[in-house]
Enzyme design. Sequence first.
Site, PDB file in Angstrom:
ATOM      1  N   THR A 318       0.794  -1.224   0.000  1.00  0.00           N
ATOM      2  CA  THR A 318       0.000   0.000   0.000  1.00  0.00           C
ATOM      3  C   THR A 318       0.836   1.289   0.000  1.00  0.00           C
ATOM      4  O   THR A 318       2.003   1.301   0.353  1.00  0.00           O
ATOM      5  CB  THR A 318      -0.986   0.003   1.191  1.00  0.00           C
ATOM      6  N   GLY A 404       0.707  -0.823   5.090  1.00  0.00           N
ATOM      7  CA  GLY A 404       1.193  -1.909   5.924  1.00  0.00           C
ATOM      8  C   GLY A 404       0.160  -2.920   6.359  1.00  0.00           C
ATOM      9  O   GLY A 404       0.248  -3.480   7.448  1.00  0.00           O
TER      10      GLY A 404
END
Length: 499
Positions: A318, A404
Amino acid sequence: VVEPQSSGIGGGGFFVYHDSKTGGVATIDGREKAPAAMREDRFLGPDGKVIPFRDAFLGGHSVGVPGNIALMARAHGKWGKLHWDKLFQPAIALAEQGYVVTPRLAGVIAQLAPLWDGFDATKAIYFQDGRPKAAGDVVRNPALANTLRQIAKKGPSAFYTGPIAQEIASAVSNAPRNAVPMTLADLAAYEAKERPPVCVMYRVYRLCGMGPPSSGATTVFQILGMVERFDMKALGPDSPKAWHVIAEAMQLAYADREKYLADPDYVAVPVTGLLDKGYIASRSALISENSTRASYAAGMPPGAEPRTAAISGEVMGTTHFVAADRLGNVASMTSTVEGPFGSQLVAAGMVLNNEMTDFSLAPMKEGVLVANRPQPGKRPVSSMSPTIVYGPDGQPIFAVGAAGGKRIIMQVAKTLMAHLDWGMRAQAALAAPNIYFSGDAILIESGTPLAAQADALTQLGHVVRVNPISPSKANAAERTTSGWVGAADPRSDGVGLSE
């Protein structure tokens, strides 16, 4: 373009926006959707058990219909000022002329390259002279530049219909591993949705974030709500009791997340109940300053239906970014292709996501269908947590988000407490130690002042493991007396700029 391992137009995202003209906050759901061919048992083997995660994410059957272009088109249509075509020019130049591989990107390429046998389109971009590209090499992606040109010229319809859509559908349907049908109808039917924002008060601040299918706002705000009765400012960041309280609230909130969050178009999600002041007070009452709990089961928020908990397969990837302009508009957006390089498939120059593994891979638990199970057209739960904070004057003062996987929620919650309770500037708040959990242990970040508190936390009853808790990749911006100042997690490649 430059973080293909983390995000891109082959993925999806969530967008939180403060409109200075109206003073309102809006959120757009650009989460990927399951194709019509999705089955509840997609990630089960012949024995009825969940297949290994490596087999689950690799190839066609983990790809959802990408949502980022539809999201951006909706945001631009409501608030954009530049011509749509101009927005794409820097990205087109980077894709065509090339960019230098960073050490972080090189490490991910080296890690994933062994999986790319048969993934010719991926190797064509990220290999050089028969080897994975290394730090310092240049990535040129003319196919992606051409894709971006077509979208710039024709609008979002160029992505969801026509040759680009055909390339996406073909890449999934004819994948070298785990090929499954994705049709032009799947792509043409995609819609980015404006959802109601989720907002709460935390002390004197109003916080707004993304509701389901994101679990970000509900879980971040539950954590904050549970610690609110404690004098976190007096305890301070050097107090083991402060981190103990945070750890307890974290585990209670994540337990609720696992049980109740899902796509609200398919499942009744008790957002109001999860954030009910009385309910949060009852959850907070379970926290003792002096000892840990024996277990951290989910509660029963008001309005919730009986349900069983299930674990989703969300992994660490991400990208997050924040922007504020001179007119007072603020945007906080998290974008993802899910895990590093998503499904490992490339179509029309873009990395395709593996977002379908964010569903609970086992559709049933203890004989009960789980809320976040795979279903056609459904959007999987996400931990992405783009957030905007309003001060007592009602104006935005802070915006934050992170990358994360499931750790996103805790990175954002930690940063908010560091900024709002401990008075840290945005940069220091991002750099503050990270905390998470695994099984019966709490994880505290090595090389930080928190690591020195391991013994004290053990004495409070925690099983403690000290590790890097990586990757950590949060970004933020704060309003100061001299204007907005950006900040980037020192653990990542991010950059903060100022007005």
